[in-house]
Design a protein around this motif. Sequence first.
Motif, PDB file in Angstrom:
ATOM      1  N   ILE A   1       0.853  -1.184   0.000  1.00 54.12           N
ATOM      2  CA  ILE A   1       0.000   0.000   0.000  1.00 54.12           C
ATOM      3  C   ILE A   1       0.890   1.236   0.000  1.00 54.12           C
ATOM      4  O   ILE A   1       1.760   1.387   0.858  1.00 54.12           O
ATOM      5  N   TYR A   2       0.647   2.108  -0.967  1.00 53.95           N
ATOM      6  CA  TYR A   2       1.368   3.369  -1.073  1.00 53.95           C
ATOM      7  C   TYR A   2       0.383   4.493  -0.787  1.00 53.95           C
ATOM      8  O   TYR A   2      -0.625   4.634  -1.474  1.00 53.95           O
ATOM      9  N   ILE A   3       0.688   5.291   0.211  1.00 48.40           N
ATOM     10  CA  ILE A   3      -0.162   6.429   0.555  1.00 48.40           C
ATOM     11  C   ILE A   3       0.576   7.699   0.148  1.00 48.40           C
ATOM     12  O   ILE A   3       1.698   7.948   0.595  1.00 48.40           O
ATOM     13  N   ILE A   4      -0.065   8.484  -0.708  1.00 50.65           N
ATOM     14  CA  ILE A   4       0.524   9.755  -1.137  1.00 50.65           C
ATOM     15  C   ILE A   4      -0.370  10.865  -0.597  1.00 50.65           C
ATOM     16  O   ILE A   4      -1.474  11.085  -1.098  1.00 50.65           O
ATOM     17  N   ASP A   5       0.125  11.532   0.437  1.00 52.08           N
ATOM     18  CA  ASP A   5      -0.624  12.638   1.032  1.00 52.08           C
ATOM     19  C   ASP A   5      -0.332  13.911   0.238  1.00 52.08           C
ATOM     20  O   ASP A   5       0.763  14.075  -0.315  1.00 52.08           O
ATOM     21  N   GLU A   6      -1.298  14.802   0.189  1.00 53.37           N
ATOM     22  CA  GLU A   6      -1.177  16.055  -0.572  1.00 53.37           C
ATOM     23  C   GLU A   6      -0.778  15.765  -2.023  1.00 53.37           C
ATOM     24  O   GLU A   6       0.116  16.393  -2.586  1.00 53.37           O
ATOM     25  N   VAL A   7      -1.469  14.799  -2.629  1.00 51.69           N
ATOM     26  CA  VAL A   7      -1.143  14.355  -3.985  1.00 51.69           C
ATOM     27  C   VAL A   7      -1.271  15.488  -4.997  1.00 51.69           C
ATOM     28  O   VAL A   7      -0.599  15.472  -6.027  1.00 51.69           O
ATOM     29  N   HIS A   8      -2.063  16.489  -4.696  1.00 54.95           N
ATOM     30  CA  HIS A   8      -2.224  17.613  -5.625  1.00 54.95           C
ATOM     31  C   HIS A   8      -0.928  18.395  -5.830  1.00 54.95           C
ATOM     32  O   HIS A   8      -0.816  19.182  -6.770  1.00 54.95           O
ATOM     33  N   MET A   9       0.062  18.173  -4.965  1.00 49.29           N
ATOM     34  CA  MET A   9       1.328  18.890  -5.063  1.00 49.29           C
ATOM     35  C   MET A   9       2.291  18.268  -6.075  1.00 49.29           C
ATOM     36  O   MET A   9       3.348  18.835  -6.350  1.00 49.29           O
ATOM     37  N   LEU A  10       1.950  17.103  -6.630  1.00 49.39           N
ATOM     38  CA  LEU A  10       2.830  16.478  -7.612  1.00 49.39           C
ATOM     39  C   LEU A  10       2.932  17.341  -8.866  1.00 49.39           C
ATOM     40  O   LEU A  10       1.981  18.024  -9.252  1.00 49.39           O
ATOM     41  N   SER A  11       4.080  17.265  -9.502  1.00 49.72           N
ATOM     42  CA  SER A  11       4.276  18.022 -10.745  1.00 49.72           C
ATOM     43  C   SER A  11       3.574  17.307 -11.898  1.00 49.72           C
ATOM     44  O   SER A  11       3.162  16.146 -11.785  1.00 49.72           O
ATOM     45  N   THR A  12       3.477  17.987 -13.014  1.00 51.15           N
ATOM     46  CA  THR A  12       2.857  17.395 -14.201  1.00 51.15           C
ATOM     47  C   THR A  12       3.619  16.143 -14.626  1.00 51.15           C
ATOM     48  O   THR A  12       3.013  15.126 -14.974  1.00 51.15           O
ATOM     49  N   ASN A  13       4.948  16.223 -14.587  1.00 52.04           N
ATOM     50  CA  ASN A  13       5.762  15.052 -14.956  1.00 52.04           C
ATOM     51  C   ASN A  13       5.522  13.890 -14.007  1.00 52.04           C
ATOM     52  O   ASN A  13       5.463  12.730 -14.426  1.00 52.04           O
TER      53      ASN A  13
END
Length: 180
Positions: free
Chosen positions: A10-22
């Motif tokens: 299980i991978y949890i990515i918090d604040e996923v909206h902060m990822l770059s376009t790439n």
Amino acid sequence: FMPSSGTHKIYIIDEVHMLSTNAFNALLKTLEEPPDHVVFIFATTEVHKIPATILSRCQRYDFRRVGIEPMSAGLAQLATSEKAHVDPDVLAMLARESDGSVRDAQSLLDQAIAFSQGNVTVESLQDMLGLLSRQRLFDLADALVACDSKRAISFLHQVFEQGVDLVRLSGDILQVLRNI
């Protein structure tokens, strides 16, 4: 990679909206053909910043805000476990200030305990957060309802001199007037 124990990784990515376009593009490749043993959990408060290509490949669960009473009860348990004395009125204030966010409520409680050395009172919380007492807000509401502009402006001048955030004050007075 396969999980070292259990059936899934299980991978949890918090604040996923902060990822770059790439980063979203790289993630999209994995989401299109996910391995059977992998579960991704994305957490965000700003869904509108996530590309539609990502959202279309996800199951979405929107969480509701926690109410004041359950939040107060949870904070009371936390204060007891921390061996801190917290007035019951403070718990309700913290629940209101957190706007339904458990994480924010816990952070505020932690700050309040540290600020007041384990004995949190309404006054110490108001000092910490820069809030006006309910009575002072009612005094301003009385002046506004009575159309006493001189008293209202004098009040605003006093609180401005004390360093009270006037934007916050306007929200608080609107809430008082709505509740009345």
